[in-house]
Design a protein around this motif. Structure first.
Motif, PDB file in Angstrom:
ATOM      1  N   ALA A   1       0.938  -1.072   0.217  1.00  5.25           N
ATOM      2  CA  ALA A   1       0.277  -0.119  -0.252  1.00  5.25           C
ATOM      3  C   ALA A   1       0.875   1.180  -0.271  1.00  5.25           C
ATOM      4  O   ALA A   1       0.697   2.324  -0.821  1.00  5.25           O
ATOM      5  CB  ALA A   1      -0.954   0.454   1.067  1.00  5.25           C
TER       6      ALA A   1
ATOM      7  N   ARG B   1       2.344   1.941  -2.997  1.00  7.12           N
ATOM      8  CA  ARG B   1       1.031   1.999  -3.796  1.00  7.12           C
ATOM      9  C   ARG B   1       0.969   3.415  -4.031  1.00  7.12           C
ATOM     10  O   ARG B   1       0.739   4.496  -5.551  1.00  7.12           O
ATOM     11  CB  ARG B   1      -0.357   1.267  -3.915  1.00  7.12           C
ATOM     12  N   LEU B   2       0.890   3.789  -2.509  1.00  9.04           N
ATOM     13  CA  LEU B   2       0.876   5.681  -2.556  1.00  9.04           C
ATOM     14  C   LEU B   2       2.117   6.575  -2.861  1.00  9.04           C
ATOM     15  O   LEU B   2       1.650   7.728  -3.431  1.00  9.04           O
ATOM     16  CB  LEU B   2       0.732   5.502  -1.121  1.00  9.04           C
TER      17      LEU B   2
ATOM     18  N   LEU C   1      -5.915   1.415  -1.776  1.00 13.18           N
ATOM     19  CA  LEU C   1      -5.281   0.642  -1.184  1.00 13.18           C
ATOM     20  C   LEU C   1      -5.757   0.416  -0.327  1.00 13.18           C
ATOM     21  O   LEU C   1      -4.348  -0.564   0.585  1.00 13.18           O
ATOM     22  CB  LEU C   1      -4.444   2.147  -0.174  1.00 13.18           C
TER      23      LEU C   1
ATOM     24  N   LEU D   1      -2.581   4.801   6.878  1.00 13.37           N
ATOM     25  CA  LEU D   1      -1.650   4.938   6.150  1.00 13.37           C
ATOM     26  C   LEU D   1      -0.748   6.241   6.299  1.00 13.37           C
ATOM     27  O   LEU D   1       0.668   5.695   5.963  1.00 13.37           O
ATOM     28  CB  LEU D   1      -2.428   5.428   4.950  1.00 13.37           C
TER      29      LEU D   1
END
Length: 130
Positions: free
Chosen positions: A4, A7-8, A29, A36
């Motif tokens: 995640a 990907r962020l 996500l 996050l």
């Protein structure tokens, strides 16, 4: 969580010149905005907002040095409403104003793109005697 975060980072790179809306992205996500941001800050050593600002200023420095666009166009492209605001942010990251960098070519500080990896150590048992 590592995937995640990676990907962020990819999403940040895709949207460097756009307004970044983390709240709208967290559903894809698979986590909450709070977790996050907290995990990013803990693992990266800086808040997400600071990373985003540094990445934008790194890419903006390339635009400034190339000299193809005027400073106002570059400032607006990276989300600043005036050359003064852009200049303050640029100076905070690079230590020199955009006009100085355009004229003299430096100094510049770059923020490389982050990548998160998980390394586990200590999985081998150790025989000890006390």
């Amino acid at each position: 969580m590592i995937s995640a975060l990676n990907r962020l980072v990819d999403l940040v790179e895709e949207r460097l010149t756009d307004e970044f809306d983390l709240h709208g992205l967290v559903g894809s996500l698979g986590t909450t905005e709070y977790h996050l941001r907290r995990m990013f800050s803990s693992l990266a050593g800086m808040p997400l907002s600071e990373y985003l600002r540094r990445r934008r200023m790194t890419v903006a420095a390339g635009d400034v040095v190339r000299g193809e666009d005027d400073l106002l166009t570059i400032a607006v492209r990276y989300g600043y409403g005036s050359t003064e605001a852009f200049g303050r942010a640029f100076r905070a990251v690079h230590g020199a104003g955009p006009g100085d960098v355009r004229r003299d070519g430096g100094p510049l500080r770059a923020q490389p793109q982050l990548r998160f990896h998980l390394t586990v150590e200590g999985s081998i048992p150790m025989d000890t005697r006390i």
